[in-house]
Design a protein around this motif. Structure first.
Motif, PDB file in Angstrom:
ATOM      1  N   GLY A 122       0.813  -1.223  -0.093  1.00 45.01           N
ATOM      2  CA  GLY A 122       0.038   0.225  -0.054  1.00 45.01           C
ATOM      3  C   GLY A 122       0.646   1.246  -0.111  1.00 45.01           C
ATOM      4  N   GLU A 123       1.747   1.100   0.581  1.00 48.67           N
ATOM      5  CA  GLU A 123       2.863   2.255   0.925  1.00 48.67           C
ATOM      6  C   GLU A 123       3.685   2.467  -0.485  1.00 48.67           C
ATOM      7  N   ALA A 124       4.306   1.154  -0.995  1.00 47.12           N
ATOM      8  CA  ALA A 124       5.001   1.423  -2.009  1.00 47.12           C
ATOM      9  C   ALA A 124       4.055   1.758  -3.509  1.00 47.12           C
ATOM     10  N   PHE A 125       3.023   0.903  -3.593  1.00 49.18           N
ATOM     11  CA  PHE A 125       2.276   0.922  -4.938  1.00 49.18           C
ATOM     12  C   PHE A 125       1.044   1.854  -4.884  1.00 49.18           C
ATOM     13  N   GLY A 126       0.469   2.171  -3.758  1.00 51.00           N
ATOM     14  CA  GLY A 126      -0.846   2.597  -3.589  1.00 51.00           C
ATOM     15  C   GLY A 126      -1.634   1.550  -2.995  1.00 51.00           C
ATOM     16  N   GLU A 127      -2.776   2.040  -2.117  1.00 50.53           N
ATOM     17  CA  GLU A 127      -3.429   1.150  -1.035  1.00 50.53           C
ATOM     18  C   GLU A 127      -4.348   0.118  -1.689  1.00 50.53           C
ATOM     19  N   TYR A 128      -4.399  -0.966  -1.192  1.00 49.53           N
ATOM     20  CA  TYR A 128      -5.530  -1.945  -1.847  1.00 49.53           C
ATOM     21  C   TYR A 128      -6.872  -1.642  -1.661  1.00 49.53           C
ATOM     22  N   PRO A 129      -7.541  -1.608  -2.977  1.00 47.55           N
ATOM     23  CA  PRO A 129      -8.736  -1.008  -2.936  1.00 47.55           C
ATOM     24  C   PRO A 129     -10.003  -1.667  -2.468  1.00 47.55           C
ATOM     25  N   TYR A 130      -9.634  -2.898  -1.916  1.00 47.62           N
ATOM     26  CA  TYR A 130     -10.926  -3.477  -1.711  1.00 47.62           C
ATOM     27  C   TYR A 130     -11.083  -3.865  -0.571  1.00 47.62           C
ATOM     28  N   PRO A 131     -12.458  -4.192  -0.104  1.00 50.59           N
ATOM     29  CA  PRO A 131     -12.789  -4.277   1.532  1.00 50.59           C
ATOM     30  C   PRO A 131     -12.433  -5.793   2.097  1.00 50.59           C
ATOM     31  N   GLU A 132     -12.003  -6.816   1.109  1.00 51.06           N
ATOM     32  CA  GLU A 132     -11.799  -8.135   1.934  1.00 51.06           C
ATOM     33  C   GLU A 132     -10.598  -8.646   0.985  1.00 51.06           C
ATOM     34  N   LEU A 133      -9.926  -9.431   1.743  1.00 57.26           N
ATOM     35  CA  LEU A 133      -8.810 -10.265   1.199  1.00 57.26           C
ATOM     36  C   LEU A 133      -8.743 -11.690   1.862  1.00 57.26           C
ATOM     37  N   ASP A 134      -9.002 -12.746   1.376  1.00 50.64           N
ATOM     38  CA  ASP A 134      -9.106 -14.223   1.758  1.00 50.64           C
ATOM     39  C   ASP A 134      -7.803 -14.855   1.574  1.00 50.64           C
ATOM     40  N   ILE A 135      -7.400 -15.640   2.286  1.00 48.75           N
ATOM     41  CA  ILE A 135      -6.084 -16.610   2.250  1.00 48.75           C
ATOM     42  C   ILE A 135      -6.495 -18.013   2.469  1.00 48.75           C
ATOM     43  N   ILE A 136      -6.575 -18.875   1.549  1.00 52.65           N
ATOM     44  CA  ILE A 136      -6.897 -20.255   1.867  1.00 52.65           C
ATOM     45  C   ILE A 136      -5.604 -21.103   1.944  1.00 52.65           C
ATOM     46  N   LEU A 137      -5.435 -21.653   3.094  1.00 56.40           N
ATOM     47  CA  LEU A 137      -4.202 -22.647   3.191  1.00 56.40           C
ATOM     48  C   LEU A 137      -4.838 -24.051   2.649  1.00 56.40           C
ATOM     49  N   ALA A 138      -4.602 -24.242   1.614  1.00 58.98           N
ATOM     50  CA  ALA A 138      -5.222 -25.303   0.709  1.00 58.98           C
ATOM     51  C   ALA A 138      -4.367 -26.437   0.129  1.00 58.98           C
ATOM     52  N   PRO A 139      -4.829 -27.553  -0.221  1.00 60.05           N
ATOM     53  CA  PRO A 139      -3.950 -28.527  -0.741  1.00 60.05           C
ATOM     54  C   PRO A 139      -3.629 -28.103  -2.243  1.00 60.05           C
ATOM     55  N   ILE A 140      -2.866 -27.670  -2.622  1.00 59.65           N
ATOM     56  CA  ILE A 140      -2.635 -27.601  -3.950  1.00 59.65           C
ATOM     57  C   ILE A 140      -0.968 -27.860  -4.188  1.00 59.65           C
ATOM     58  N   GLU A 141      -0.495 -28.300  -5.391  1.00 54.97           N
ATOM     59  CA  GLU A 141       0.745 -28.765  -5.660  1.00 54.97           C
ATOM     60  C   GLU A 141       1.830 -27.415  -5.639  1.00 54.97           C
ATOM     61  N   ALA A 142       1.344 -26.348  -6.274  1.00 53.97           N
ATOM     62  CA  ALA A 142       1.961 -25.112  -6.619  1.00 53.97           C
ATOM     63  C   ALA A 142       2.297 -24.632  -4.926  1.00 53.97           C
ATOM     64  N   GLY A 143       3.236 -23.451  -5.158  1.00 52.93           N
ATOM     65  CA  GLY A 143       3.376 -22.852  -3.684  1.00 52.93           C
ATOM     66  C   GLY A 143       2.128 -22.109  -3.406  1.00 52.93           C
ATOM     67  N   GLY A 144       1.684 -21.473  -4.514  1.00 54.05           N
ATOM     68  CA  GLY A 144       0.504 -20.504  -4.217  1.00 54.05           C
ATOM     69  C   GLY A 144      -0.098 -20.056  -5.519  1.00 54.05           C
ATOM     70  N   MET A 145      -1.421 -19.354  -5.596  1.00 51.31           N
ATOM     71  CA  MET A 145      -2.093 -19.005  -6.607  1.00 51.31           C
ATOM     72  C   MET A 145      -2.740 -17.937  -6.265  1.00 51.31           C
ATOM     73  N   GLU A 146      -2.751 -16.896  -6.970  1.00 52.56           N
ATOM     74  CA  GLU A 146      -3.653 -15.571  -6.945  1.00 52.56           C
ATOM     75  C   GLU A 146      -4.837 -15.375  -7.622  1.00 52.56           C
ATOM     76  N   TYR A 147      -5.911 -14.859  -6.897  1.00 51.23           N
ATOM     77  CA  TYR A 147      -7.120 -14.566  -7.686  1.00 51.23           C
ATOM     78  C   TYR A 147      -7.487 -13.331  -7.164  1.00 51.23           C
ATOM     79  N   PRO A 148      -8.559 -12.746  -7.749  1.00 53.06           N
ATOM     80  CA  PRO A 148      -8.899 -11.169  -7.053  1.00 53.06           C
ATOM     81  C   PRO A 148      -9.468 -11.423  -5.686  1.00 53.06           C
ATOM     82  N   ASN A 149      -8.921 -10.585  -4.871  1.00 51.94           N
ATOM     83  CA  ASN A 149      -9.534 -10.618  -3.556  1.00 51.94           C
ATOM     84  C   ASN A 149      -8.944 -11.954  -2.886  1.00 51.94           C
TER      85      ASN A 149
END
Ligand SMILES: [Zn+2]
Length: 560
Positions: free
Chosen positions: A350-377
């Motif tokens: 937020g400081e470096a690039f501008g504040e995150y503009p959405y009211p929510e952010l969810d993180i699922i610690l889920a079973p996937i093979e890759a390290g992680g994957m991004e989707y909107p919010n």
């Protein structure tokens, strides 16, 4: 996306709000100009397929903060050594009021058959300067009908059933390419530039039994890229690059989503957007969800998500893992660390690039093979990413192990807010998301770990380094996924060399200056699909054409 190779840790809705009749309406010239400036350009090419790699961490030192708002005052370069105005730190990134594509979806998750189905009504307009005589949609779910098309072993999905298609007032019969993810809806009358229209269809997609970003494993559902979505029309026509599993190749327009999602009541869900209503009918619960100005809609579901919640400014953060099948007894620690990493990431970025503009952010610690994957919010991270790192890097503080969380949250800016064609210009999202790992580490004062990205250790502009990387096909980095000779070359170029190149730009220009340049790039291109030309335009406009060190670096790493 973040991947790692087996051993070494990769640090490193509802229906019919839209009138179906007379769906053609012209957009005014002024409105259209606004829309076009928020639209795309790209190229098309030919693809391939794959498997992952790894990475590593490192670097730095913190910064400070202040609020502001979006626009750059023309006389204001923030006292930085820059030749052009830039937005202030922590500037707001406003969701624009412009008219956008709109999806209304009435969805049902059926765990007994592992399907997600629904009715979709999409309204959109011709973003190009040529008439459209057909529409191209991407149906990624169909690729999971077998391992060969998905690139994921054990894929047991099916071709998506798409029925009751209406485009405008016409009933339409679709056509599917040999690449089953490419679906065409013909138009009886071409859609002219600026003209608006509505289409609708029903679909049923099979969710494969996979430990994957799209799949169900141990009754945890990762339901992503599951509905047929409009492709992007670029200067070269409809973009429909070949899917690959190693990284992301998704490409869509920012849209407003209104979704009704019905699931068996024992399932808890997290999704893109925010929940506005919950309605329980018998053993089914319907969630009404609103997700304005996002590129996609995804959700995850499980009967036994355990929630950890917190906030960063106006954003509510939820972290979950599936309590019924914890990867280890330390999952609570991972969830807490992820929550902290999310708060720190939102603060740092937020400081470096501008504040995150959405009211929510969810993180699922889920079973996937890759390290992680991004989707909107919403991001999906594997719990193993923590433990892999814990075993490999015992001396690293626990926060540092959350670097995968930071990387995926970095994508909220580079993929989410500023979009790009991931297959054709993968460095625009992956190199930037990888660079955010350093920004995150800088914020936490963990810079030391990133020293090896510095010019001191490997000067990318030196001829010897250039030749060596070139011989491994890792330079230039600004190429399409499909043009690399191997998956490893692509991964190293897009993730590692790209990260290093951006960090070395920071060294050439100054950290504060480089962050400010990226803020200006984000500000100019927010909610559009960007291109590398747009980045370099901002870079040289702000940094000037006469920084020899910067010029040598750019010449060495990029082909321009
Ligand atoms: Zn990534």
């Amino acid at each position: 996306m973040r991947h790692f190779k087996s051993t070494i840790a990769a640090l490193l809705a509802f229906s019919m709000i839209f009138p179906l009749a007379s769906c053609r309406k012209k957009v005014s010239d002024k409105e259209f100009e606004k829309k076009l400036t928020r639209s795309t350009r790209t190229e098309t090419t030919e693809p391939t397929e794959t498997e992952p790699t790894d990475t590593e961490p490192t670097d730095t030192e913190p910064t400070d903060t202040e609020p502001t708002d979006t626009s750059s005052d023309p006389s204001n370069n923030q006292g930085l050594n820059l030749k052009s105005p830039v937005p202030e730190k922590n500037c707001a990134i406003e969701i624009p009021q412009d008219e956008r594509f709109h999806y209304d979806m009435d969805l049902t998750l059926d765990p007994s058959n592992n399907t997600v189905s629904g009715h979709v009504v999409a309204s959109f307009f011709n973003t190009s300067d040529k008439a459209w005589d057909e529409l191209c949609l991407r149906d990624y779910a169909s690729l999971f009908k077998d391992s060969q098309t998905s690139g994921v072993q054990g894929s047991d999905g099916a071709l998506t059933e798409i029925t009751n298609i209406k485009v405008g007032a016409d009933d339409v019969t679709m056509r599917r390419d040999d690449d089953v993810s490419v679906v065409w809806f013909p138009l009886s009358k071409p859609l002219q530039p600026k003209e608006e229209m509505t289409m609708s269809y029903d679909f049923t997609a099979k969710i494969p039994s996979l430990k994957d970003r799209f799949g169900v494993y141990n009754d945890v559902y990762n339901v992503t890229n599951f509905y047929p979505i409009l492709a992007v029309c670029t200067e070269d026509g409809w973009s429909h690059e070949k899917f690959y599993n190693m990284g992301e190749c998704f490409f869509s327009e920012v849209s407003d989503y209104n979704v009704m999602l019905t699931v068996p009541s024992e399932y808890k869900i997290l999704s893109t957007g925010t929940e506005t209503k919950t309605d329980v009918q018998g053993d089914k619960t319907t969630y009404t969800l609103s997700a304005p100005c996002v590129r996609d809609f995804v959700f995850c579901a499980s009967k036994s998500f355990k929630f950890f919640e917190g906030d960063y400014k106006d954003t509510h953060i939820r972290v979950v893992y599936d309590e019924a099948h914890p990867a280890s007894s330390e999952m609570d620690d991972c969830a807490q660390a992820s929550l902290k990493a999310a708060q720190d990431s939102l603060a740092a970025f937020g400081e470096a690039f501008g504040e995150y503009p959405y009211p929510e952010l969810d993180i699922i610690l889920a079973p996937i093979e890759a390290g992680g994957m991004e989707y909107p919010n919403l991001i999906i991270c594997t719990a193993e990413s923590f433990y892999c790192m814990k075993n490999s890097y015992e001396s690293i503080p626990f926060e540092q192990m959350s670097i995968v969380v930071a990387h995926e949250i970095g994508h909220q800016w580079f993929m989410g807010i500023v979009g790009s064609n991931s297959g054709m210009e993968p460095w625009l999202d992956e190199s930037f998301a990888s660079y955010t790992e350093i920004v995150y580490a800088e914020y936490l004062g963990l810079t030391d770990q990133y020293d090896h990205y510095s010019k001191k250790y490997m000067d990318l502009s030196s001829t010897a380094i250039h030749d060596s990387l070139k011989s491994m096909d890792q330079i230039p980095i600004n190429r399409s996924y499909y043009s690399f000779s191997s998956e490893n070359a692509y991964v190293y170029a897009a993730y590692e060399i790209g990260k290093q190149a951006l960090y070395q730009m920071e060294e050439c220009i100054g950290r504060e200056e480089f962050h400010a340049i990226i803020r200006e790039y984000v500000h100019r291109n927010a909610f559009t699909n960007s291109t590398e030309d747009r980045f370099f335009e901002v870079l040289f406009e702000c940094a000037g054409q006469d920084n020899q060190e910067l010029n040598a670096l750019v010449d060495s790493v990029f082909e321009r």
